[in-house]
Enzyme design. Structure first.
Site, PDB file in Angstrom:
ATOM      1  N   GLU A 111     -25.489  39.426 -14.364  1.00 37.06           N
ATOM      2  CA  GLU A 111     -24.765  39.270 -13.100  1.00 37.06           C
ATOM      3  C   GLU A 111     -25.663  39.708 -11.955  1.00 37.06           C
ATOM      4  O   GLU A 111     -26.446  40.655 -12.101  1.00 37.06           O
ATOM      5  CB  GLU A 111     -23.496  40.129 -13.101  1.00 37.06           C
ATOM      6  CG  GLU A 111     -22.534  39.821 -14.237  1.00 37.06           C
ATOM      7  CD  GLU A 111     -21.491  40.927 -14.402  1.00 37.06           C
ATOM      8  OE1 GLU A 111     -20.730  41.159 -13.440  1.00 37.06           O
ATOM      9  OE2 GLU A 111     -21.453  41.551 -15.477  1.00 37.06           O
ATOM     10  N   LYS A 113     -26.698  41.631  -8.692  1.00 34.83           N
ATOM     11  CA  LYS A 113     -26.352  42.963  -8.186  1.00 34.83           C
ATOM     12  C   LYS A 113     -26.217  42.877  -6.664  1.00 34.83           C
ATOM     13  O   LYS A 113     -27.206  42.822  -5.946  1.00 34.83           O
ATOM     14  CB  LYS A 113     -27.431  43.977  -8.569  1.00 34.83           C
ATOM     15  CG  LYS A 113     -27.102  45.413  -8.207  1.00 34.83           C
ATOM     16  CD  LYS A 113     -28.196  46.355  -8.721  1.00 34.83           C
ATOM     17  CE  LYS A 113     -27.857  47.789  -8.400  1.00 34.83           C
ATOM     18  NZ  LYS A 113     -27.848  48.053  -6.952  1.00 34.83           N
ATOM     19  N   ASP A 115     -25.394  44.041  -2.884  1.00 35.10           N
ATOM     20  CA  ASP A 115     -25.696  45.277  -2.164  1.00 35.10           C
ATOM     21  C   ASP A 115     -24.568  45.570  -1.176  1.00 35.10           C
ATOM     22  O   ASP A 115     -24.529  45.032  -0.075  1.00 35.10           O
ATOM     23  CB  ASP A 115     -27.028  45.122  -1.427  1.00 35.10           C
ATOM     24  CG  ASP A 115     -27.624  46.467  -1.051  1.00 35.10           C
ATOM     25  OD1 ASP A 115     -27.160  47.486  -1.592  1.00 35.10           O
ATOM     26  OD2 ASP A 115     -28.544  46.501  -0.221  1.00 35.10           O
ATOM     27  N   TYR A 222     -16.386  42.808 -10.670  1.00 34.75           N
ATOM     28  CA  TYR A 222     -17.293  42.587 -11.796  1.00 34.75           C
ATOM     29  C   TYR A 222     -16.949  43.349 -13.073  1.00 34.75           C
ATOM     30  O   TYR A 222     -17.612  43.155 -14.097  1.00 34.75           O
ATOM     31  CB  TYR A 222     -18.733  42.937 -11.401  1.00 34.75           C
ATOM     32  CG  TYR A 222     -18.915  44.320 -10.798  1.00 34.75           C
ATOM     33  CD1 TYR A 222     -18.838  45.463 -11.569  1.00 34.75           C
ATOM     34  CD2 TYR A 222     -19.181  44.471  -9.444  1.00 34.75           C
ATOM     35  CE1 TYR A 222     -19.005  46.725 -11.023  1.00 34.75           C
ATOM     36  CE2 TYR A 222     -19.353  45.722  -8.879  1.00 34.75           C
ATOM     37  CZ  TYR A 222     -19.265  46.840  -9.673  1.00 34.75           C
ATOM     38  OH  TYR A 222     -19.424  48.095  -9.130  1.00 34.75           O
ATOM     39  N   LYS A 309     -34.288  45.672 -10.791  1.00 33.61           N
ATOM     40  CA  LYS A 309     -34.446  45.606  -9.333  1.00 33.61           C
ATOM     41  C   LYS A 309     -35.585  44.644  -8.982  1.00 33.61           C
ATOM     42  O   LYS A 309     -36.687  44.725  -9.546  1.00 33.61           O
ATOM     43  CB  LYS A 309     -34.751  47.003  -8.765  1.00 33.61           C
ATOM     44  CG  LYS A 309     -33.691  48.060  -9.080  1.00 33.61           C
ATOM     45  CD  LYS A 309     -32.340  47.735  -8.495  1.00 33.61           C
ATOM     46  CE  LYS A 309     -32.263  47.942  -7.018  1.00 33.61           C
ATOM     47  NZ  LYS A 309     -32.251  49.344  -6.603  1.00 33.61           N
ATOM     48  N   CYS A 401     -45.209  78.776   5.413  1.00 34.21           N
ATOM     49  CA  CYS A 401     -43.905  78.151   5.630  1.00 34.21           C
ATOM     50  C   CYS A 401     -43.771  77.766   7.102  1.00 34.21           C
ATOM     51  O   CYS A 401     -44.004  78.598   7.981  1.00 34.21           O
ATOM     52  CB  CYS A 401     -42.782  79.103   5.232  1.00 34.21           C
ATOM     53  SG  CYS A 401     -41.131  78.472   5.624  1.00 34.21           S
ATOM     54  N   CYS A 404     -40.579  80.260   8.470  1.00 32.77           N
ATOM     55  CA  CYS A 404     -40.636  81.735   8.525  1.00 32.77           C
ATOM     56  C   CYS A 404     -42.057  82.268   8.410  1.00 32.77           C
ATOM     57  O   CYS A 404     -42.274  83.486   8.440  1.00 32.77           O
ATOM     58  CB  CYS A 404     -39.754  82.331   7.425  1.00 32.77           C
ATOM     59  SG  CYS A 404     -40.399  82.086   5.754  1.00 32.77           S
ATOM     60  N   CYS A 419     -41.759  78.267  -0.508  1.00 31.39           N
ATOM     61  CA  CYS A 419     -41.704  79.458   0.337  1.00 31.39           C
ATOM     62  C   CYS A 419     -40.975  80.529  -0.467  1.00 31.39           C
ATOM     63  O   CYS A 419     -39.822  80.334  -0.865  1.00 31.39           O
ATOM     64  CB  CYS A 419     -40.956  79.154   1.636  1.00 31.39           C
ATOM     65  SG  CYS A 419     -40.558  80.657   2.564  1.00 31.39           S
ATOM     66  N   CYS A 425     -35.529  83.117   4.710  1.00 24.96           N
ATOM     67  CA  CYS A 425     -35.991  81.893   5.365  1.00 24.96           C
ATOM     68  C   CYS A 425     -34.771  81.068   5.794  1.00 24.96           C
ATOM     69  O   CYS A 425     -33.990  80.624   4.944  1.00 24.96           O
ATOM     70  CB  CYS A 425     -36.867  81.094   4.402  1.00 24.96           C
ATOM     71  SG  CYS A 425     -37.602  79.609   5.122  1.00 24.96           S
TER      72      CYS A 425
END
Length: 665
Positions: A111, A113, A115, A222, A309, A401, A404, A419, A425
């Site tokens: 079938e 697909k 979207d 479906y 896909k 980081c 921080c 970090c 943080c």
């Protein structure tokens, strides 16, 4: 003919004309004649309100206002599909199937697909009783009023249908309707919508169903799920659904082998652009329901279905800069900031760079022209450098980081930098609170991620336990916060105290403890106290809990700050133990025994049989191994399972023998 009979006749006529126009694309009356009949029906229904019917075709014009969409639990979970991108992936998938089923003759339903936005619609006695978005697969938003405005969805079914079933499908926006909507926006000087999929999904959450009715939405169905269905295969189910009145694409194909599947894929990879809808691949399903039942599911996906896909669209654009994001676990994610470019229907401004190794592998540098694509991921990614000018400096990954300024660490064997300032943080703290309130965790209504940031930045919360001390007057001063929204937020926090233990455990944000692991730990230990006292060895012995997860759990509960937070949450009344549902017939007669269920049964459904095993202390395994004690074999048991059970000399019992064991004192 009396008024009631006239109303019913008009409803039947309008339902038939709707079906002819929106499903069969073969209208038999003009739009003007249709509108006249609809107006006649509306006038009669207004005159005789005692004959109101929520599924009357007059309801398709909408008008119901939904301020807050209620959360509804899916009676049958909506799984996601595994993706494949090559013939080799599909061959590997078939090999996995044959390993379970043996060398049986397999047919596949192919079938397209589409979207769009996934939907599950429940029909009772031939009428819509509920329509729920996919959500997280376990629960979604009840959008019943909006769904009824979509004219290709039947309000009353035809023929001989079961008393109750769910049908799954995709709400889509045809390309010509999408273009027309956008042209109207452009003509009025407004910003056009980005793509059909997002517009279709957003339409389902409009508060006024009359606005939904104005949009040219369509629904392609479906898959049907329910008890006592009058068909035994996916392909036959599609044909039956068409006969009941559903709009089911006729482009599906029954394939007798993978070569025929490959032919279907090759044809539509070329011809998909001729379709009136967006499609991004092909869904391949094992056709026979007995085979599907035998294959079952992983934690996330059916083993009997897979999505292929189509190759992703690629574009080139300029990499303007690289920024670094800090996640709730402290993981650093580099993000490419791009010159905006159109890709697969959306404007792309950012793309993932994953980690330092990926940047080094691609040798990607600020100022490069890069190839960007949307593959199986939602977030676009850079796949290669297309062109580089002279004197462009190589990328130096950050060492501190960005939030921080703590020195970053990278553990041996791990791809990402972290970090280490876990409790100081800001993005990590905000991220953990956002995770805590998320739908799969505490699901706190009225509280979103942006508001969490405001609460933290205004000093109202420093960890998620502080949420339970918030008062309406505390949050009203926040940006865009009115009295009612403040009350909803506080009420949502209070209601979250009812969330069961396994979701509370997931909400705590223990590293590596995802949704499935949290359920296993909660089921095994029953209480947070028992889990806190577990040793590393105890945890590793729990089914599917490895050393990495176990070590993370130990470290979490060894931390004084975490212990204090949990004690506060206990005092606030959160659920920190499993509430066992009392079953008067439960026993421990199967304690320590593992069963594998295979085949089709006459007196039990497979789910009821598994529940009977668990209610009596037993464990249900997905596959046969040396740890299996019994295989309960029904009709059409997979030959591969039968062979493996015999090889391992595992006791095979019939449904009647299982019932005898169940009845035995």
């Amino acid at each position: 003919m009396n008024s009631k009979e006239t109303i019913q006749q008009l409803r039947d006529e309008l339902n038939a004309h709707n079906h002819n126009y929106y499903v069969l694309d073969s209208p038999t009356i003009s739009d003007f004649e249709f509108d006249q009949k609809l107006q006649q029906l509306q006038d009669l229904e207004k005159q005789y309100p005692e004959y109101f019917d929520a599924n009357s075709p007059s309801q398709r014009v909408g008008g119901t206002i939904t301020k807050n969409f209620t959360t509804a639990v899916h009676e049958n979970r909506m799984y996601s599909l595994d993706n494949s991108y090559s013939k080799e992936d599909l061959i590997d998938w078939e090999n996995r199937i044959q390993k379970v089923l043996g060398n049986v003759f397999l047919q596949y339903t192919c079938e397209l697909k589409y979207d769009g936005a996934s939907i599950s619609i429940t029909y009772e006695n031939g009428k819509i009783s509920k329509a729920v978005t996919r959500g997280d697969g376990f629960q979604g938003d009840d959008v019943t009023h909006n769904i009824k405005t979509i004219r290709s969805i039947p309000l009353q079914l035809k023929g001989n249908y079961p008393p109750k079933f769910d049908i799954r499908g995709e709400i889509i926006l045809p390309l010509d309707g999408f273009e027309k909507m956008n042209q109207e926006l452009i003509d009025s000087g407004e910003t056009p919508y980005s793509n059909p999929r997002n517009t279709a999904s957003g339409s389902l959450k409009l508060q006024d169903s009359a606005e939904v009715a104005k949009r040219p939405l369509d629904c392609l169905l479906y898959f049907i799920i329910g008890n006592d269905l009058p068909f035994n295969s996916q392909y036959d189910g599609l044909a039956v659904a068409r006969n009941w009145g559903f709009k089911v694409p006729t482009l599906s194909k029954l394939a007798n082998n993978l070569d025929e599947v490959f032919e279907f894929i090759a044809y539509w990879d070329t011809h998909r652009h001729d379709l009136p809808y967006e499609t991004d691949g092909v869904v391949i399903k094992v056709n026979d329901f007995n085979h599907q039942n035998e294959l079952g599911y992983t934690a996330k996906s059916p083993r009997w279905a897979i999505a292929y896909k189509f190759k992703s669209e690629q574009v080139t654009t300029t990499l303007n800069s690289i920024s670094y994001q800090v996640g709730r676990t402290g993981a650093i994610t580099p993000v490419a900031n791009l010159k905006p470019v159109q890709l697969a229907g959306t404007i792309v401004k950012r793309a993932s760079l994953h980690n330092a190794d990926q940047i080094a592998k691609l040798d990607v540098r600020v100022g490069d022209e890069v190839f960007v694509e949307k593959g199986g991921e939602i977030i676009p990614k850079i796949i290669a450098v297309a062109h580089r000018g002279i004197e462009i400096k190589s990328t130096q990954y950050i060492t501190q980081c960005p939030e921080c300024h703590s020195e970053l660490i990278r553990k041996e064997g791990e791809a990402q930098h972290y970090c280490p300032n876990f409790y100081g943080c800001p993005p990590q703290i905000i991220g953990r609170i956002q995770h805590f309130i998320s739908r799969k965790a505490m699901d706190i209504e009225g509280l979103g991620g942006e508001t969490v940031g405001l609460l933290f930045n205004n000093g109202l919360v420093k960890d998620y336990s502080d949420l339970y001390e918030l008062k309406v007057e505390d949050v009203i001063p926040l940006e865009r916060m009115a009295q009612k929204s403040a009350e909803n937020l506080v009420n949502g926090i209070e209601k979250s105290k009812e969330v069961p233990f396994e979701r509370v455990l997931f909400a705590l944000g223990i590293r590596y403890v995802g949704e499935t692991v949290a359920k296993k730990l909660a089921k095994h230990y029953k209480t947070i106290d028992a889990l806190q006292q577990a040793s590393l060895m105890d945890l590793v012995l729990v089914d599917e809990i490895g050393e990495r997860i176990a070590q993370s759990v130990i470290e979490f509960f060894d931390n004084n700050s975490n212990q204090n937070t949990i004690e506060r949450l206990k005092r606030f009344g959160l659920q920190f133990e499993i509430i066992e549902k009392f079953n008067p017939n439960a026993t421990v007669k199967f304690s320590g025994k593992t069963f594998v269920v295979s085949g089709v049964f006459k007196q039990f459904s497979r789910d009821d049989l598994k529940k009977a095993i668990e209610d009596n202390g037993g464990k249900v395994g997905n596959s046969i191994s040396s740890k299996t004690d019994f295989v309960v074999a029904g009709d059409n048991m997979g030959p591969a399972k039968l062979e493996k059970a015999n090889q391992l000399k595992i006791t095979i019992i019939s449904e009647d023998e299982f019932i005898s064991m169940l009845d035995k004192n």
